[in-house]
Design a protein around this motif. Structure first.
Motif, PDB file in Angstrom:
ATOM      1  N   VAL A 140       0.843  -1.194   0.000  1.00  0.00           N
ATOM      2  CA  VAL A 140       0.000   0.000   0.000  1.00  0.00           C
ATOM      3  C   VAL A 140       0.879   1.246   0.000  1.00  0.00           C
ATOM      4  CG1 VAL A 140      -1.966  -1.122   1.152  1.00  0.00           C
ATOM      5  CG2 VAL A 140      -0.151  -0.068   2.539  1.00  0.00           C
ATOM      6  N   SER A 141       0.239   2.375  -0.190  1.00  0.00           N
ATOM      7  CA  SER A 141       0.962   3.645  -0.151  1.00  0.00           C
ATOM      8  C   SER A 141       0.056   4.694   0.486  1.00  0.00           C
ATOM      9  CB  SER A 141       1.351   4.051  -1.575  1.00  0.00           C
ATOM     10  OG  SER A 141       1.972   5.308  -1.563  1.00  0.00           O
ATOM     11  N   ASN A 142       0.656   5.556   1.251  1.00  0.00           N
ATOM     12  CA  ASN A 142      -0.076   6.641   1.924  1.00  0.00           C
ATOM     13  C   ASN A 142      -1.077   6.112   2.949  1.00  0.00           C
ATOM     14  OD1 ASN A 142       0.943   9.092   0.511  1.00  0.00           O
ATOM     15  ND2 ASN A 142       0.167   7.991  -1.277  1.00  0.00           N
ATOM     16  N   HIS A 194      11.048  16.448  -1.735  1.00  0.00           N
ATOM     17  CA  HIS A 194      10.693  16.951  -3.073  1.00  0.00           C
ATOM     18  C   HIS A 194      11.630  18.092  -3.484  1.00  0.00           C
ATOM     19  CE1 HIS A 194       7.905  16.483  -6.330  1.00  0.00           C
ATOM     20  NE2 HIS A 194       7.623  17.763  -6.354  1.00  0.00           N
ATOM     21  N   GLY A 195      12.833  18.070  -2.974  1.00  0.00           N
ATOM     22  CA  GLY A 195      13.828  19.098  -3.317  1.00  0.00           C
ATOM     23  C   GLY A 195      13.675  20.389  -2.518  1.00  0.00           C
ATOM     24  N   GLN A 196      12.703  20.418  -1.584  1.00  0.00           N
ATOM     25  CA  GLN A 196      12.394  21.687  -0.913  1.00  0.00           C
ATOM     26  C   GLN A 196      13.201  21.959   0.357  1.00  0.00           C
ATOM     27  OE1 GLN A 196       8.090  22.043  -0.453  1.00  0.00           O
ATOM     28  NE2 GLN A 196       7.797  21.156  -2.473  1.00  0.00           N
ATOM     29  N   ILE A 237      23.778  12.818 -13.654  1.00  0.00           N
ATOM     30  CA  ILE A 237      24.838  13.068 -12.649  1.00  0.00           C
ATOM     31  C   ILE A 237      24.269  12.920 -11.236  1.00  0.00           C
ATOM     32  CG2 ILE A 237      26.421  14.845 -11.747  1.00  0.00           C
ATOM     33  CD1 ILE A 237      26.573  15.831 -14.727  1.00  0.00           C
ATOM     34  N   ARG A 238      23.055  13.443 -11.058  1.00  0.00           N
ATOM     35  CA  ARG A 238      22.428  13.332  -9.725  1.00  0.00           C
ATOM     36  C   ARG A 238      21.995  11.897  -9.436  1.00  0.00           C
ATOM     37  NH1 ARG A 238      18.486  18.513 -10.091  1.00  0.00           N
ATOM     38  NH2 ARG A 238      20.039  20.129  -9.796  1.00  0.00           N
ATOM     39  N   ILE A 239      21.574  11.190 -10.480  1.00  0.00           N
ATOM     40  CA  ILE A 239      21.171   9.789 -10.296  1.00  0.00           C
ATOM     41  C   ILE A 239      22.364   9.006  -9.728  1.00  0.00           C
ATOM     42  CG2 ILE A 239      20.602   7.666 -11.590  1.00  0.00           C
ATOM     43  CD1 ILE A 239      18.774   9.460 -13.370  1.00  0.00           C
TER      44      ILE A 239
HETATM   45  N1  LIG Z   1       3.147   7.003  -3.440  1.00  0.00           N
HETATM   46  C1  LIG Z   1       3.048   8.314  -3.554  1.00  0.00           C
HETATM   47  O1  LIG Z   1       1.977   8.904  -3.323  1.00  0.00           O
HETATM   48  C2  LIG Z   1       4.267   9.102  -3.952  1.00  0.00           C
HETATM   49  C3  LIG Z   1       4.254  10.492  -3.826  1.00  0.00           C
HETATM   50  C4  LIG Z   1       5.403  11.195  -4.164  1.00  0.00           C
HETATM   51  C5  LIG Z   1       6.521  10.516  -4.635  1.00  0.00           C
HETATM   52  N2  LIG Z   1       6.486   9.158  -4.786  1.00  0.00           N
HETATM   53  C6  LIG Z   1       7.648   8.412  -5.324  1.00  0.00           C
HETATM   54  O2  LIG Z   1       8.833   8.838  -4.663  1.00  0.00           O
HETATM   55  C7  LIG Z   1       9.756   9.350  -5.627  1.00  0.00           C
HETATM   56  C8  LIG Z   1      10.618  10.445  -5.021  1.00  0.00           C
HETATM   57  O3  LIG Z   1       9.845  11.506  -4.512  1.00  0.00           O
HETATM   58  P1  LIG Z   1       9.748  12.947  -5.206  1.00  0.00           P
HETATM   59  O4  LIG Z   1       9.924  12.784  -6.657  1.00  0.00           O
HETATM   60  O5  LIG Z   1       8.520  13.575  -4.715  1.00  0.00           O
HETATM   61  O6  LIG Z   1      10.910  13.808  -4.578  1.00  0.00           O
HETATM   62  P2  LIG Z   1      12.412  13.661  -4.056  1.00  0.00           P
HETATM   63  O7  LIG Z   1      13.065  12.431  -4.522  1.00  0.00           O
HETATM   64  O8  LIG Z   1      12.345  13.944  -2.607  1.00  0.00           O
HETATM   65  O9  LIG Z   1      13.064  14.935  -4.758  1.00  0.00           O
HETATM   66  C9  LIG Z   1      13.108  15.080  -6.141  1.00  0.00           C
HETATM   67  C10 LIG Z   1      13.580  16.487  -6.456  1.00  0.00           C
HETATM   68  O10 LIG Z   1      14.918  16.673  -5.987  1.00  0.00           O
HETATM   69  C11 LIG Z   1      15.791  16.982  -7.096  1.00  0.00           C
HETATM   70  N3  LIG Z   1      17.036  16.219  -6.886  1.00  0.00           N
HETATM   71  C12 LIG Z   1      17.219  14.883  -6.961  1.00  0.00           C
HETATM   72  N4  LIG Z   1      18.472  14.534  -6.667  1.00  0.00           N
HETATM   73  C13 LIG Z   1      19.127  15.692  -6.403  1.00  0.00           C
HETATM   74  C14 LIG Z   1      20.462  16.000  -6.023  1.00  0.00           C
HETATM   75  N5  LIG Z   1      21.365  15.038  -5.855  1.00  0.00           N
HETATM   76  N6  LIG Z   1      20.791  17.293  -5.827  1.00  0.00           N
HETATM   77  C15 LIG Z   1      19.871  18.281  -5.988  1.00  0.00           C
HETATM   78  N7  LIG Z   1      18.588  18.051  -6.335  1.00  0.00           N
HETATM   79  C16 LIG Z   1      18.216  16.768  -6.527  1.00  0.00           C
HETATM   80  C17 LIG Z   1      15.043  16.516  -8.338  1.00  0.00           C
HETATM   81  O11 LIG Z   1      15.394  17.296  -9.468  1.00  0.00           O
HETATM   82  P3  LIG Z   1      16.015  16.646 -10.803  1.00  0.00           P
HETATM   83  O12 LIG Z   1      15.065  15.584 -11.294  1.00  0.00           O
HETATM   84  O13 LIG Z   1      16.112  17.802 -11.720  1.00  0.00           O
HETATM   85  O14 LIG Z   1      17.359  16.080 -10.418  1.00  0.00           O
HETATM   86  C18 LIG Z   1      13.598  16.776  -7.936  1.00  0.00           C
HETATM   87  O15 LIG Z   1      13.267  18.126  -8.125  1.00  0.00           O
HETATM   88  C19 LIG Z   1       8.835   9.809  -6.770  1.00  0.00           C
HETATM   89  O16 LIG Z   1       9.521  10.028  -7.972  1.00  0.00           O
HETATM   90  C20 LIG Z   1       7.857   8.675  -6.805  1.00  0.00           C
HETATM   91  O17 LIG Z   1       8.413   7.547  -7.458  1.00  0.00           O
HETATM   92  C21 LIG Z   1       5.376   8.441  -4.435  1.00  0.00           C
END
Ligand SMILES: NC(=O)c1ccc[n+]([C@@H]2O[C@H](COP(=O)([O-])OP(=O)(O)OC[C@H]3O[C@@H](n4cnc5c(N)ncnc54)[C@H](OP(=O)(O)O)[C@@H]3O)[C@@H](O)[C@H]2O)c1
Length: 275
Positions: A140-142, A194-196, A237-239
């Protein structure tokens, strides 16, 4: 912890193990998503997290296919979207996802969100989907504690995982304890908030201390907290940077210090008010 690597896995309660670190692809547009998944697989990631609603399952599938890596070596997760919840609807939705992903099965299928009045029927469908082999494991999620309690009263199969927003600025320790007690893995989504919160000065201070990036500090914290973690990046690069978190260990004192940073800072949707 320091002996872990990018391919380290953790067992679930459903006879399948999950790679501790995966790539998230939410908000990755099709071409970006294809490139990101390919880059991640080249670097050594073996866990990809997508969802029907992200609109990029086909690109994930194509990247896996073109990577030349055996499907069986990749842990692929997708999610049942809210509009598709219900017993019959969920069974149709998995078939659509599998077709887009170009595979016969996913390694884990998650209910994306605990939709009121629908989630129990959706779970019954997921149990069937697992039995049919279309998902090797289900979760599940959330789901908050109330949703999990309700589900555990009804279920034949206990969810393998609960994917929730979790980072130093949002630490629901009661939920984490509940998951641990019931053998449900906690997977941290939005581990970089989320990068914030990447510029938070406390994170910067630790990054300087360990000679790592701010993102690496946050990812390492998730791993040392015992969570599965899925940072998203579309940038190769970040990956690579986000996977380079296995050569250092945050001290116990620093882990303790971070445990005080919770401010219930939620960047994504809020499931706490869903009845
Ligand atoms: N189940 C759910 O309801 C739910 C909700 C939200 C997320 N998710 C999953 O969780 C994953 C991750 O969460 P998220 O996408 O919300 O946010 P996150 O991984 O917390 O952050 C992603 C943000 O950070 C930036 N970033 C990544 N690596 C970085 C680094 N090394 N240095 C600087 N900035 C960096 C990315 O930009 P760039 O892409 O430009 O690098 C993007 O803007 C999602 O992609 C998704 O698969 C699931």
């Amino acid at each position: 912890m320091s002996e872990l690597s990018l391919t380290s896995t953790i067992p679930t309660n459903q006879t399948i193990s999950v790679p501790l670190l995966g790539l998230g692809v939410w908000k990755s547009r099709p071409k970006e998503c294809f490139d990101a998944v390919k880059s991640a697989l080249e670097v050594g990631y073996r866990h990809i997290d997508t969802a029907a609603i992200y609109g990029n399952e086909a690109d994930v599938g194509r990247a896996i296919d073109e990577s030349g890596i055996k499907r069986s070596e990749i842990f692929l997760v997708t999610k049942l979207w809210n509009a598709d919840q219900g017993f019959e609807e969920a069974q149709k939705a998995i078939d659509v996802s599998l077709k887009k992903l170009g595979t016969d099965y996913v390694d884990m299928y998650l209910i994306h969100f605990p939709v009121s009045g629908k989630r129990k029927e959706s779970w019954k469908a997921l149990e069937k989907i697992k039995k049919e082999g279309k998902a090797k494991s289900i979760g599940v999620s959330n789901f908050m504690v109330t949703h999990l309690k309700e589900l555990l009263n009804e279920t034949e199969i206990i969810p393998a995982m609960n994917q929730v927003e979790y980072h130093p600025f949002l630490q629901d320790t009661k939920l984490k304890e509940y998951c641990e007690k019931n053998g449900i893995l906690l997977e941290a989504y939005s581990p970089l908030a989320h990068g914030q919160k990447l510029e938070d000065e406390r994170v910067t201070k630790l990054a300087k201390k360990y000679n790592k990036s701010n993102a690496q500090i946050l990812i390492r914290w998730s791993l040392q907290s015992g969570n599965v973690v899925i940072p998203k990046s579309k940038n190769p690069i970040r990956i690579k940077e986000n996977a380079d978190v296995f050569d250092f260990t945050l001290s116990q004192d620093d882990m303790k210090e971070i445990s005080n940073w919770n401010e219930n800072f939620r960047t994504c949707w809020d499931p706490t008010t869903v009845d």
